[in-house]
Design a protein around this motif. Structure first.
Motif, mmCIF file in Angstrom:
data_model
loop_
_atom_site.group_PDB
_atom_site.id
_atom_site.type_symbol
_atom_site.label_atom_id
_atom_site.label_comp_id
_atom_site.label_asym_id
_atom_site.label_seq_id
_atom_site.Cartn_x
_atom_site.Cartn_y
_atom_site.Cartn_z
ATOM 1 N N ALA A 1 48.529 -0.729 -29.689
ATOM 2 C CA ALA A 1 47.684 0.400 -29.741
ATOM 3 C C ALA A 1 48.110 1.387 -28.467
ATOM 4 C CB ALA A 1 46.275 0.116 -29.619
ATOM 5 N N ASN A 2 49.333 0.867 -27.815
ATOM 6 C CA ASN A 2 49.956 1.736 -26.577
ATOM 7 C C ASN A 2 48.661 1.796 -25.455
ATOM 8 O OD1 ASN A 2 52.398 2.254 -27.410
ATOM 9 N ND2 ASN A 2 51.613 3.728 -28.817
ATOM 10 N N PHE B 1 42.290 -14.079 -27.630
ATOM 11 C CA PHE B 1 43.182 -13.452 -26.532
ATOM 12 C C PHE B 1 44.555 -12.898 -27.035
ATOM 13 C CE2 PHE B 1 46.423 -13.584 -23.186
ATOM 14 C CZ PHE B 1 45.628 -12.977 -22.280
ATOM 15 N N ALA B 2 45.132 -13.857 -27.908
ATOM 16 C CA ALA B 2 46.474 -13.444 -28.418
ATOM 17 C C ALA B 2 46.210 -12.162 -29.410
ATOM 18 C CB ALA B 2 47.038 -14.472 -29.311
ATOM 19 N N GLU B 3 45.250 -12.076 -30.061
ATOM 20 C CA GLU B 3 44.903 -11.196 -30.898
ATOM 21 C C GLU B 3 44.807 -9.823 -30.235
ATOM 22 O OE1 GLU B 3 42.844 -13.844 -34.689
ATOM 23 O OE2 GLU B 3 41.622 -12.458 -33.465
ATOM 24 N N GLY B 4 43.853 -10.025 -29.283
ATOM 25 C CA GLY B 4 43.531 -8.794 -28.484
ATOM 26 C C GLY B 4 44.799 -8.414 -27.509
ATOM 27 N N LEU B 5 45.552 -9.141 -26.920
ATOM 28 C CA LEU B 5 46.690 -8.778 -26.302
ATOM 29 C C LEU B 5 47.477 -7.883 -27.041
ATOM 30 C CD1 LEU B 5 48.185 -8.721 -23.587
ATOM 31 C CD2 LEU B 5 49.275 -10.887 -24.592
ATOM 32 N N LEU B 6 48.212 -8.625 -28.370
ATOM 33 C CA LEU B 6 49.125 -7.649 -29.277
ATOM 34 C C LEU B 6 48.344 -6.467 -29.717
ATOM 35 C CD1 LEU B 6 50.420 -10.765 -31.189
ATOM 36 C CD2 LEU B 6 51.668 -9.460 -29.566
ATOM 37 N N ALA B 7 47.108 -6.606 -30.168
ATOM 38 C CA ALA B 7 46.386 -5.370 -30.596
ATOM 39 C C ALA B 7 46.405 -4.221 -29.542
ATOM 40 C CB ALA B 7 45.062 -5.741 -31.121
ATOM 41 N N LEU B 8 46.070 -4.513 -28.301
ATOM 42 C CA LEU B 8 46.178 -3.645 -27.083
ATOM 43 C C LEU B 8 47.496 -2.846 -26.939
ATOM 44 C CD1 LEU B 8 43.619 -5.203 -24.671
ATOM 45 C CD2 LEU B 8 43.201 -2.869 -25.505
ATOM 46 N N LEU B 9 48.257 -3.990 -27.087
ATOM 47 C CA LEU B 9 49.814 -3.551 -26.780
ATOM 48 C C LEU B 9 50.417 -2.475 -28.052
ATOM 49 C CD1 LEU B 9 51.383 -6.710 -25.476
ATOM 50 C CD2 LEU B 9 50.810 -4.704 -23.983
ATOM 51 N N THR C 1 41.895 0.195 -34.663
ATOM 52 C CA THR C 1 40.331 0.582 -34.029
ATOM 53 C C THR C 1 40.516 1.029 -32.702
ATOM 54 O OG1 THR C 1 39.145 -0.924 -35.505
ATOM 55 C CG2 THR C 1 38.028 -0.481 -33.346
ATOM 56 N N LEU C 2 41.377 0.373 -32.103
ATOM 57 C CA LEU C 2 41.757 0.602 -30.707
ATOM 58 C C LEU C 2 42.348 1.819 -30.351
ATOM 59 C CD1 LEU C 2 42.502 -2.982 -29.024
ATOM 60 C CD2 LEU C 2 40.619 -1.428 -28.615
ATOM 61 N N ALA C 3 43.285 2.010 -31.367
ATOM 62 C CA ALA C 3 44.089 3.362 -31.266
ATOM 63 C C ALA C 3 43.352 4.670 -31.365
ATOM 64 C CB ALA C 3 45.223 3.338 -32.588
ATOM 65 N N GLN C 4 42.032 4.387 -32.186
ATOM 66 C CA GLN C 4 41.175 5.542 -32.298
ATOM 67 C C GLN C 4 40.430 5.971 -30.796
ATOM 68 O OE1 GLN C 4 40.599 7.236 -35.299
ATOM 69 N NE2 GLN C 4 42.117 6.084 -36.128
ATOM 70 N N ASP C 5 40.460 4.878 -29.994
ATOM 71 C CA ASP C 5 39.748 5.129 -28.780
ATOM 72 C C ASP C 5 40.171 5.721 -27.615
ATOM 73 O OD1 ASP C 5 38.327 4.338 -26.266
ATOM 74 O OD2 ASP C 5 36.763 3.311 -27.578
ATOM 75 N N PRO C 6 39.650 6.760 -27.063
ATOM 76 C CA PRO C 6 40.446 7.373 -26.013
ATOM 77 C C PRO C 6 40.507 6.801 -24.814
ATOM 78 C CG PRO C 6 38.305 8.190 -26.090
ATOM 79 C CD PRO C 6 38.310 7.367 -27.329
ATOM 80 N N ALA C 7 40.206 5.560 -24.634
ATOM 81 C CA ALA C 7 40.262 4.580 -23.315
ATOM 82 C C ALA C 7 41.756 4.206 -23.224
ATOM 83 C CB ALA C 7 39.270 3.688 -23.133
ATOM 84 N N ILE C 8 42.227 4.389 -22.012
ATOM 85 C CA ILE C 8 43.825 3.963 -22.061
ATOM 86 C C ILE C 8 43.624 2.443 -21.348
ATOM 87 C CG2 ILE C 8 45.857 4.300 -20.793
ATOM 88 C CD1 ILE C 8 44.881 7.471 -20.941
ATOM 89 N N GLU C 9 42.801 2.347 -20.702
ATOM 90 C CA GLU C 9 43.041 0.959 -19.782
ATOM 91 C C GLU C 9 41.985 0.052 -20.362
ATOM 92 O OE1 GLU C 9 42.816 2.093 -15.719
ATOM 93 O OE2 GLU C 9 44.696 2.142 -15.395
ATOM 94 N N TRP C 10 42.205 -1.232 -20.512
ATOM 95 C CA TRP C 10 41.356 -2.207 -21.210
ATOM 96 C C TRP C 10 41.181 -3.432 -20.251
ATOM 97 C CZ3 TRP C 10 38.202 -1.644 -25.510
ATOM 98 C CH2 TRP C 10 38.226 -0.178 -26.058
ATOM 99 N N VAL C 11 40.127 -3.987 -20.016
ATOM 100 C CA VAL C 11 40.327 -5.286 -19.518
ATOM 101 C C VAL C 11 40.358 -6.403 -20.517
ATOM 102 C CG1 VAL C 11 38.851 -6.873 -18.115
ATOM 103 C CG2 VAL C 11 38.997 -4.610 -17.447
ATOM 104 N N LEU C 12 41.179 -7.640 -20.514
ATOM 105 C CA LEU C 12 41.115 -8.251 -21.460
ATOM 106 C C LEU C 12 40.677 -9.756 -20.835
ATOM 107 C CD1 LEU C 12 41.806 -9.399 -24.404
ATOM 108 C CD2 LEU C 12 44.249 -9.368 -23.874
#
Length: 92
Positions: free
Chosen positions: A74-75, A64-72, A45-56
């Motif tokens: 998703a580049n 937190f662990a799920e979000g951190l790994l998913a963001l990483l 889902t995150l990979a589809q979003d054009p935003a590059i920077e995300w606050v977690l």
């Protein structure tokens, strides 16, 4: 027996016991399979979003662990505020 660490970049691609406990949530075990699925779905889902920077910021360590790994995976660039006060968030 020495502990074997897996780099985050290879964690989701490494062989893991699917029934391995990762966390407890409301007295129920969250398995590796469930954790892996949650991270994969969120990363897609995150990979589809054009935003590059995300606050977690999460109060729940599993989210937190799920979000951190998913963001990483998703580049995305992960910003970790030291608190979630309005002034801090506005300064990011």
């Amino acid at each position: 027996m020495a502990t074997q660490f897996v780099p985050i970049s290879k964690l989701l691609n490494s062989a893991q016991d699917q029934d391995r406990p990762v966390a407890l949530r409301a007295d129920k075990v969250v398995t590796w399979a469930k954790f892996y699925s949650a991270v994969g779905n969120l990363a897609a889902t995150l990979a589809q979003d054009p935003a590059i920077e995300w606050v977690l910021s999460c109060q729940d360590s599993l989210y937190f662990a799920e979000g951190l790994l998913a963001l990483l995976y998703a580049n995305k660039t992960v910003l970790l505020p030291h608190n979630i006060q309005t002034e801090t968030l506005n300064s990011i």
